[in-house]
Scaffold this active site. Structure first.
Site, short mmCIF file in Angstrom:
data_model
loop_
_atom_site.label_atom_id
_atom_site.label_comp_id
_atom_site.label_asym_id
_atom_site.label_seq_id
_atom_site.Cartn_x
_atom_site.Cartn_y
_atom_site.Cartn_z
N GLU A 133 0.85 -1.20 0.00
CA GLU A 133 0.00 0.00 0.00
C GLU A 133 0.88 1.24 0.00
O GLU A 133 2.06 1.16 0.32
CB GLU A 133 -0.91 -0.02 1.24
CG GLU A 133 -0.13 0.10 2.52
CD GLU A 133 -0.84 -0.49 3.74
OE1 GLU A 133 -1.57 -1.48 3.58
OE2 GLU A 133 -0.64 0.05 4.83
N LYS A 135 2.85 4.63 0.94
CA LYS A 135 3.38 5.23 2.15
C LYS A 135 3.01 6.70 2.09
O LYS A 135 3.59 7.47 1.32
CB LYS A 135 4.89 5.04 2.23
CG LYS A 135 5.50 5.54 3.53
CD LYS A 135 6.95 5.09 3.66
CE LYS A 135 7.50 5.37 5.04
NZ LYS A 135 7.59 6.80 5.36
N ASP A 137 2.65 10.52 2.86
CA ASP A 137 3.61 11.47 3.42
C ASP A 137 2.88 12.58 4.15
O ASP A 137 2.62 13.65 3.61
CB ASP A 137 4.46 12.02 2.27
CG ASP A 137 5.75 12.64 2.78
OD1 ASP A 137 6.03 12.50 4.00
OD2 ASP A 137 6.45 13.27 2.00
N TYR A 246 -4.43 2.94 8.09
CA TYR A 246 -3.82 1.80 7.43
C TYR A 246 -3.41 0.66 8.36
O TYR A 246 -2.73 -0.26 7.94
CB TYR A 246 -2.61 2.24 6.59
CG TYR A 246 -1.65 3.14 7.33
CD1 TYR A 246 -0.91 2.66 8.40
CD2 TYR A 246 -1.51 4.46 6.97
CE1 TYR A 246 -0.06 3.48 9.09
CE2 TYR A 246 -0.63 5.30 7.66
CZ TYR A 246 0.08 4.80 8.72
OH TYR A 246 0.93 5.61 9.41
N LYS A 342 11.22 3.10 -0.59
CA LYS A 342 11.25 4.56 -0.77
C LYS A 342 11.43 4.92 -2.23
O LYS A 342 12.29 4.37 -2.90
CB LYS A 342 12.40 5.15 0.05
CG LYS A 342 12.25 4.97 1.54
CD LYS A 342 11.36 6.03 2.12
CE LYS A 342 12.12 6.84 3.13
NZ LYS A 342 11.33 7.89 3.73
N CYS A 436 17.97 49.79 -3.20
CA CYS A 436 17.41 48.99 -4.30
C CYS A 436 18.52 48.54 -5.24
O CYS A 436 19.32 49.36 -5.69
CB CYS A 436 16.37 49.83 -5.05
SG CYS A 436 15.75 48.97 -6.51
N CYS A 439 17.53 50.65 -8.80
CA CYS A 439 17.56 52.12 -8.90
C CYS A 439 18.37 52.77 -7.77
O CYS A 439 18.54 53.99 -7.76
CB CYS A 439 16.15 52.67 -8.91
SG CYS A 439 15.34 52.56 -7.31
N CYS A 454 11.35 48.85 -2.39
CA CYS A 454 11.85 50.05 -3.05
C CYS A 454 10.60 50.88 -3.33
O CYS A 454 9.67 50.40 -3.96
CB CYS A 454 12.54 49.67 -4.35
SG CYS A 454 12.79 51.10 -5.42
N CYS A 459 11.33 53.20 -10.47
CA CYS A 459 12.36 52.17 -10.45
C CYS A 459 12.18 51.25 -11.67
O CYS A 459 11.12 50.67 -11.86
CB CYS A 459 12.22 51.38 -9.16
SG CYS A 459 13.26 49.93 -9.05
P1 AMP Z 1 9.52 6.38 8.90
O1 AMP Z 1 9.00 7.54 9.70
O2 AMP Z 1 10.20 6.77 7.62
O3 AMP Z 1 10.27 5.40 9.72
O4 AMP Z 1 8.22 5.59 8.41
C1 AMP Z 1 7.26 5.15 9.30
C2 AMP Z 1 6.06 6.00 9.14
O5 AMP Z 1 5.48 5.86 7.87
C3 AMP Z 1 4.95 5.59 10.06
O6 AMP Z 1 5.10 6.10 11.34
C4 AMP Z 1 3.76 6.19 9.38
O7 AMP Z 1 3.58 7.51 9.86
C5 AMP Z 1 4.17 6.33 7.94
N1 AMP Z 1 3.29 5.60 7.00
C6 AMP Z 1 2.71 6.15 5.92
N2 AMP Z 1 1.96 5.27 5.25
C7 AMP Z 1 2.03 4.09 5.94
C8 AMP Z 1 1.45 2.81 5.76
N3 AMP Z 1 0.66 2.55 4.70
N4 AMP Z 1 1.72 1.86 6.66
C9 AMP Z 1 2.54 2.11 7.72
N5 AMP Z 1 3.11 3.32 7.94
C10 AMP Z 1 2.88 4.30 7.07
ZN ZN Z 2 14.25 50.45 -7.11
#
Ligand code: AMP
Ligand code: ZN
Length: 698
Positions: A133, A135, A137, A246, A342, A436, A439, A454, A459
């Protein structure tokens, strides 16, 4: 999840509530809650709203009314109670039921082969099913439900304890306040997930910040975790966070064996959460029994990265069966049964070569870092805006520093930090200019702003930027007079200010490279055409500080000739919609400068329209003469601009916001806050699109 039958039932029940005018009864409380929860689910999880915003608000209000009359019926999981949770001074610490660990990382196929081999060793079998699944961010969260009700939401913190952010979690509308865990005989359950901000929400938020001269937030991840720590839940709600859950990390159940038999795999557990109404990765979640297939999926998924509505920085691969997970166990840092794959880093290091200072249209000085050209996420980055002096100071940047640069998805590149530990002692401080760079006039800074300016209106840099703005599509729309040509003509002395655009010596252009008879003709035609642009475009094009397109319309609609603005004072201007002291002062300053008045006089002699023809028409003719209109929501028959033009053609005046001065609000599909406000005022006539069209045709 809802069955087809339930969906139909709640939808029809909702419609009946909307049509029914008779007083509500206490027995309506539960059905209303169910319908609203269903509407939230449709909207936030399925992206398929079943009620318009207006209808939703009405249902919500009905429930609110009932609860106001019968406060004893309020429950903490009522949809009305998301916001009512109140403010706090700080967040309390809360312990996780199970520690939140991090994940081990892999970066390529070989890493995954190695991990697969280790899994098989620890699991003691070659038969392992993997679940893959995204990851996400964002910011990780942990939710606890007891007896079906959300009781706690906690940040990751140090993994053992985090901050109790329950009040903020309740603002995330995709997170159910209650769920039928009873069906699984579950008493207490801890669920893990990620709070994210969708890319478009993030972009809109940063655009708003830019308007307020605030530096943008670096990326959606920081925006999400920052938002979760705001102490005002009302504010959190406005930021439109999303969540994805998740994993189930812990639960207690009355018949543990039975529950465990159903929730035997990660895949089944997540599917069950989805059925219970939770946002989960169900669509992106895939099962494979061979690591080769996992690897292939990882590689194809990376290409889709930018097409997702939120940021992902990789994939997570999990051993699917809980029994095997338990057998494999964990190290002190991470579980052995899961690993992150990653994606290619969108960060890189570069050397900060120099900082140049750019002068904007309104004189703002923006420091721009020049770095060694560095490829990040497929794009060559060599220039990065630093926004203002404070950013340089906060990040402690010096010329010669090694800096960490990030460019996430749609986000503009930015400097994460300088790697101070790599300094050699030869780095030089960044000196912010006092004058500036163009000018050479002294720069100024007001108390309430972070930027230096400025203030010399002649200018050259500012003049060029103003000319570009004047010719731009949303202003006078002079096609062919884009940035490159403006700069070229300016440097050759062919144009020097706005009026000179209308006095171009075409003979001198004929001899320039790349200007054939056709392009000259087109440019001439565009300039001639622009002379008759409506007044609001001219006002916007003048580039008065704080006067955007809407404000320009408000100003244009308040006069019949631009000269009427010369003698208005701030108090008079502030009687107009949305004009506060800051804007009013800026307008007064602009029109009191004799240079600006002279320039407008010149434009008049050159034949540029300075009149608001529509107002003139309105006061003399037209069936809607002098009536004010505002449009909201999506119209079916015309584009909004077309509908506005139709109203204007009949003498109507388009205004920018709902106020007591508004006569008609024309409401399309999915109308929102404007409609609300108009209803509250009670003085505005609300028209459907059909009614409006009839009125126009009459
Ligand atoms: P890291 O902080 O790089 O060690 O990665 C772990 C973190 O990935 C976890 O604490 C989650 O916050 C995040 N994460 C995002 N998506 C997932 C997922 N599908 N399953 C588990 N962790 C996830
Ligand atoms: Zn200027």
């Amino acid at each position: 999840m809802y069955t087809k039958q339930q969906e139909l039932q709640y939808f029809e029940q909702g419609k009946r509530f909307l049509e029914n005018e008779s007083p509500l009864e206490t027995s309506d409380v539960e059905p209303l809650r169910t319908i609203i929860n269903y509407a939230d689910w449709k909207y936030y999880l399925q992206s398929e709203p079943v009620f318009s915003d207006y209808e939703y608000d009405l249902l919500f209000k009905k429930l609110l009314q009932l609860e106001t009359l019968h406060p004893e019926m309020i429950t903490t999981d009522s949809p009305t109670q998301r916001v009512a949770y109140g403010l706090s001074e700080r967040f309390n610490q809360a312990a996780h039921l199970v520690p939140m660990l991090s994940l081990d990382n892999t970066y390529n196929a070989q890493d995954l082969y190695d991990w697969d081999a280790r899994c098989k060793e620890f699991a003691g079998t070659n038969n392992i099913e993997y679940c893959v699944e995204p990851k996400y961010d964002g910011a990780s969260i942990s939710l606890v439900y007891e007896n079906g009700k959300l009781v706690r939401g906690v940040t990751r913190g140090d993994g053992i304890t985090g901050e109790d952010i329950t009040a903020n979690i309740r603002q995330i509308r995709s997170i159910p306040l209650s769920a039928n865990f009873d069906a699984e005989q579950i008493q207490q359950i801890e669920i893990r997930g990620e709070v994210v901000i969708h890319k478009d929400v993030f972009a809109a938020y940063n655009a708003q910040r830019a308007k307020e001269n605030l530096p943008p937030l670096a990326n959606p991840r920081n925006a999400a975790s920052g938002t979760l720590r705001i102490l005002n839940p009302e504010e959190v709600r406005k930021r439109k966070l999303s969540a994805i859950l998740y994993s189930i990390s812990y639960y207690t159940a009355t018949a543990p064996e039975q529950t465990a038999a159903k929730l035997d795999t990660h895949y089944n557990a997540i599917s069950r959460l989805y059925q219970l109404g939770f946002p989960t990765p169900h669509e992106e979640m895939k099962r494979f029994s061979a690591i080769e297939d996992v690897i292939a999926y990882c590689q194809t998924f990376e290409d889709r990265r930018d097409s997702l509505p939120y940021e992902v920085d990789g994939l997570v691969i999990k051993v699917n069966h809980f029994e095997l997970q338990e057998k494999m166990g964990m190290t002190s840092h991470h579980p052995r049964w899961a690993v992150a794959y990653k994606f290619k880093a969108r960060q890189a290091t570069a050397t900060l070569l120099q900082v140049v200072f750019q002068v904007g249209r309104t004189g703002t000085i923006t420091p721009v870092a020049k770095i060694t050209p560095t490829p990040i996420g497929g794009v060559m980055v060599s220039s990065i805006s630093l926004f203002n002096e404070d950013v340089i100071r906060e990040k402690d940047l010096m010329i010669g520093d090694t800096v960490l640069v990030e460019r996430a998805g749609d986000v503009i590149p930015y400097i994460v930090k300088s790697l101070n530990e790599l300094r050699k002692g030869t780095e030089a401080p960044i000196i912010f200019p006092t004058h500036c760079p163009d000018c050479e006039q002294p720069l100024e800074k007001t108390e309430d702003e972070a930027v230096w300016r400025c203030i010399n209106i002649s200018c050259p840099s500012q003049v060029i930027e103003r000319l570009i703005h004047f010719c731009s599509k949303d202003a006078m729309d002079i096609r062919g007079m884009g940035e490159a040509n403006v700069k070229k003509f300016y440097s050759l002395g062919i144009i020097k200010d706005i009026p000179s655009l209308f006095r171009i010596d075409w003979d001198s252009i004929k001899n320039l490279d790349g200007f054939g008879a056709k392009s000259i003709n087109n440019l001439q035609a565009a300039i001639t055409h622009s002379k008759q642009q409506p007044l609001h475009r001219l006002i916007f094009g003048l580039g008065i500080r704080h006067v955007g397109e809407t404000m320009a319309k408000t100003l244009a609609h308040s006069v019949t000739h631009i000269n009427e603005l010369f003698d208005r004072d701030a108090a008079q201007l502030m009687t107009l919609d949305d004009i506060g002291p800051k804007v009013a002062t800026s307008i007064v300053d602009f029109f009191s400068l004799s240079e600006n008045r002279l320039q407008l006089h010149e434009l008049k002699t050159l034949g540029i329209n300075l009149e608001n023809n529509l107002n003139i028409a309105a006061t003399t003719q037209g069936s809607l003469s002098g009536k004010t209109f505002l449009f909201t929501g999506t119209l079916q028959h015309y584009k909004r601009s077309e509908a506005e033009a139709k109203a204007e053609a009949k003498g109507g005046i388009i205004v920018g916001s709902v106020s007591s001065k508004l006569n008609y609000l024309v409401v399309g599909a999915e109308a929102g806050s404007k409609l609300e406000k108009a209803k509250k005022l009670g003085t505005v006539t609300i028209l459907t699109e059909e009614a409006f069209l009839k009125m126009i045709e009459a």
